[in-house]
Design a protein around this motif. Structure first.
Motif, PDB file in Angstrom:
ATOM      1  N   ILE A 159       5.939   0.058  -6.173  1.00  0.00           N
ATOM      2  CA  ILE A 159       7.059   0.182  -7.120  1.00  0.00           C
ATOM      3  C   ILE A 159       6.542   0.140  -8.565  1.00  0.00           C
ATOM      4  CG2 ILE A 159       9.148  -0.935  -8.001  1.00  0.00           C
ATOM      5  CD1 ILE A 159       9.513  -2.037  -5.116  1.00  0.00           C
ATOM      6  N   VAL A 160       5.635  -0.819  -8.818  1.00  0.00           N
ATOM      7  CA  VAL A 160       5.111  -0.942 -10.187  1.00  0.00           C
ATOM      8  C   VAL A 160       4.437   0.373 -10.603  1.00  0.00           C
ATOM      9  CG1 VAL A 160       3.390  -2.146 -11.604  1.00  0.00           C
ATOM     10  CG2 VAL A 160       4.881  -3.448 -10.073  1.00  0.00           C
ATOM     11  N   ASN A 161       3.759   0.998  -9.669  1.00  0.00           N
ATOM     12  CA  ASN A 161       3.084   2.268  -9.953  1.00  0.00           C
ATOM     13  C   ASN A 161       4.073   3.431 -10.058  1.00  0.00           C
ATOM     14  OD1 ASN A 161       2.017   4.809  -8.338  1.00  0.00           O
ATOM     15  ND2 ASN A 161       0.301   4.009  -9.508  1.00  0.00           N
ATOM     16  N   GLN A 162       5.120   3.381  -9.215  1.00  0.00           N
ATOM     17  CA  GLN A 162       5.964   4.570  -9.060  1.00  0.00           C
ATOM     18  C   GLN A 162       7.171   4.628  -9.999  1.00  0.00           C
ATOM     19  OE1 GLN A 162       4.680   5.182  -4.414  1.00  0.00           O
ATOM     20  NE2 GLN A 162       6.772   4.669  -4.866  1.00  0.00           N
ATOM     21  N   MET A 177      10.406  10.801  -7.007  1.00  0.00           N
ATOM     22  CA  MET A 177      10.124   9.370  -7.186  1.00  0.00           C
ATOM     23  C   MET A 177      11.387   8.522  -7.326  1.00  0.00           C
ATOM     24  SD  MET A 177       7.076   8.443  -6.942  1.00  0.00           S
ATOM     25  CE  MET A 177       6.949   9.621  -5.653  1.00  0.00           C
ATOM     26  N   ILE A 178      12.467   9.129  -7.814  1.00  0.00           N
ATOM     27  CA  ILE A 178      13.682   8.331  -8.053  1.00  0.00           C
ATOM     28  C   ILE A 178      14.196   7.760  -6.733  1.00  0.00           C
ATOM     29  CG2 ILE A 178      16.091   8.459  -8.821  1.00  0.00           C
ATOM     30  CD1 ILE A 178      15.097  10.568 -10.893  1.00  0.00           C
ATOM     31  N   ARG A 179      14.302   8.625  -5.734  1.00  0.00           N
ATOM     32  CA  ARG A 179      14.800   8.140  -4.443  1.00  0.00           C
ATOM     33  C   ARG A 179      13.760   7.243  -3.763  1.00  0.00           C
ATOM     34  NH1 ARG A 179      17.606  11.597   0.337  1.00  0.00           N
ATOM     35  NH2 ARG A 179      17.481   9.973   1.902  1.00  0.00           N
ATOM     36  N   LYS A 202      13.957   3.743  -5.068  1.00  0.00           N
ATOM     37  CA  LYS A 202      15.112   2.980  -4.565  1.00  0.00           C
ATOM     38  C   LYS A 202      14.784   2.418  -3.189  1.00  0.00           C
ATOM     39  CE  LYS A 202      18.782   5.250  -7.070  1.00  0.00           C
ATOM     40  NZ  LYS A 202      19.676   6.374  -7.087  1.00  0.00           N
ATOM     41  N   GLU A 203      14.192   3.251  -2.349  1.00  0.00           N
ATOM     42  CA  GLU A 203      13.891   2.797  -0.986  1.00  0.00           C
ATOM     43  C   GLU A 203      12.765   1.760  -0.971  1.00  0.00           C
ATOM     44  OE1 GLU A 203      15.610   6.821   1.176  1.00  0.00           O
ATOM     45  OE2 GLU A 203      13.469   6.444   1.294  1.00  0.00           O
ATOM     46  N   GLU A 204      11.766   1.972  -1.839  1.00  0.00           N
ATOM     47  CA  GLU A 204      10.653   1.003  -1.885  1.00  0.00           C
ATOM     48  C   GLU A 204      11.148  -0.372  -2.341  1.00  0.00           C
ATOM     49  OE1 GLU A 204       8.258   2.005  -0.314  1.00  0.00           O
ATOM     50  OE2 GLU A 204       7.068   3.613  -1.187  1.00  0.00           O
TER      51      GLU A 204
END
Ligand code: BYC
Length: 366
Positions: A166-169, A184-186, A189-191
């Motif tokens: 998450i921190v990376n994405q 990456m947006i979706r 959210k899932e991560e």
């Protein structure tokens, strides 16, 4: 079908579009040629304005290659990343935990597919990228070359590995290449959901027996350093960062994100009741960040070069799944082709041809 000449056709498109803008004045058709330096200037202006580069836009070949390299590596990571946790689906301790784990692993497959689709917009097909992965010509995240020795690792991966992802994405949602940022947006959210499920699993275990608490600590000890390595080599040993930052593909350096992850994780570890295996980890008042020791970069490079504990197993498994799935891909393709033929436009029913008139008569007779 992927257009292998996507780059050159993108140039053509842009040239034609721009030529058309000033084309027809007073009935005189004018042709305008845009030269390479004008295209480069338009590209630089888009990047400078932090706008998106879209697949049909002109882009330098090196930009295209860099995006394909990073997106492919990211896609491969999602797909190979299904293996360590998938290892525990059949041995999850309850039906609830099994359902959660199944859903999570399926999500990772979905992330891989969005990312392969993003790469496909630049002319790199999923088949081609998967063949490169299997041949060892493309990488995937080092983290997935470590084994999952206990079910507890499912929780630790959710907390630390999805947490690092998450921190990376999250910054990658604003990456300069449109399809990658939108995917990456979706994914993010899932991560985030994955990270919380991992943390909840570990919290449940920490409220359990001494044995469970020891298992959580042991798992965290094994995953802490590999999680820090996910962010890539230190900045002064990262050949791609400078150019990728200039092009807005990356918006933060590897070390910046690693620091962010450490700062975020320490209070979470305290709340959980575990420690990280680093005696150098302490708050630095002056910097306003946690100091931490240097990861073992020799180990990192060795894993990246294919010598981690599970590299061979991961790639062999991927190859087996790819080979065994060939008939499914062939069948899906044949089905899609047949469906396309079936749904092709036909003559209007108001003017029946001899064939349809016969069919209608037959049906009426039934
Ligand atoms: N592992 O110049 P650098 C997930 C390579 S999956 C392996 O810093 P760059 C999940 C790098 O490719 C999410 N290789 O590179 C799934 C380069 O080699 P090449 C995974 C690494 O690209 C299932 C060389 O080292 N996330 O969340 O500027 C279950 C020099 O590095 C690694 C992503 O893929 C590594 N850790 O920056 C649970 C994020 N690090 O390609 C969870 C997207 C570096 O020149 N990727 N290398 O031969 C990125 O953000 C960037 O590519 C990196 C590296 C920060 C990773």
């Amino acid at each position: 079908m992927v257009d292998p000449n996507a780059q050159s056709s993108a140039v053509q498109n842009l040239k034609q579009r721009t030529a058309r803008k000033g084309a027809s004045k007073g009935g005189v058709v004018m042709t305008t040629q845009i030269n390479e330096s004008e295209l480069e200037a338009q590209f630089a202006a888009t990047i400078g304005a932090k706008d998106r580069i879209e697949p049909r836009d002109w882009m330098p070949e090196k930009y295209r290659k860099t995006v394909v390299r990073q997106v492919a590596q990211h896609a491969h990571s999602e797909i190979i990343g299904m293996q360590p946790e998938g290892n525990w689906i059949s041995r999850a301790p309850s039906l609830r935990r099994k359902a959660i784990l199944l859903a999570k692993v399926q999500d990772e497959a979905g992330h891989g597919l969005y990312l392969y689709s993003a790469a496909e917009t630049l002319g790199a097909s999923r088949d081609e990228l998967t063949e490169k992965l299997i041949a060892g010509k493309q990488k995937y995240s080092s983290i997935f070359n470590y084994p999952t020795l206990a079910y507890t690792d499912v929780g630790t991966i959710g907390w630390l590995v999805d947490g690092a992802a998450i921190v990376n994405q999250v910054p990658l949602c604003r990456t300069s290449f449109g399809p990658y940022g939108r995917a990456m947006i979706r994914v993010c959210k899932e991560e985030s959901f994955h990270q919380r499920q991992g943390y909840e699993l570990l919290m449940t275990m920490m409220r359990g027996t001494d044995e469970q608490r020891a298992s959580v600590q042991e798992s965290v000890n094994r995953f802490w350093w590999p999680a820090l390595m996910m962010f890539g080599p230190p900045d002064d040993d990262s050949p791609n960062t400078e150019q990728s930052m200039e092009w807005g593909i990356k918006t933060h350096t590897n070390d910046e994100l690693r620091q962010k992850f450490v700062d975020m994780s320490v209070p979470q570890a305290e709340a959980l009741g575990v420690t990280f295996p680093d005696e150098g980890l302490k708050w630095n008042e002056e910097r306003g960040h946690y100091d931490f020791s240097t990861p073992d970069w020799d180990e990192f490079w060795s894993v990246v070069k294919g010598n981690g504990p599970c590299n061979d197993q991961r790639v062999a498994h991927r190859k087996r799944a790819w080979d065994e799935g060939a008939w499914v891909r062939d069948a899906a393709l044949a089905f899609a082709e047949n469906s396309a033929v079936d749904s092709a436009p036909t003559d209007s029913p108001e003017t029946p041809t001899a064939d349809t008139a016969d069919t209608t008569a037959e049906e009426a007779a039934k």
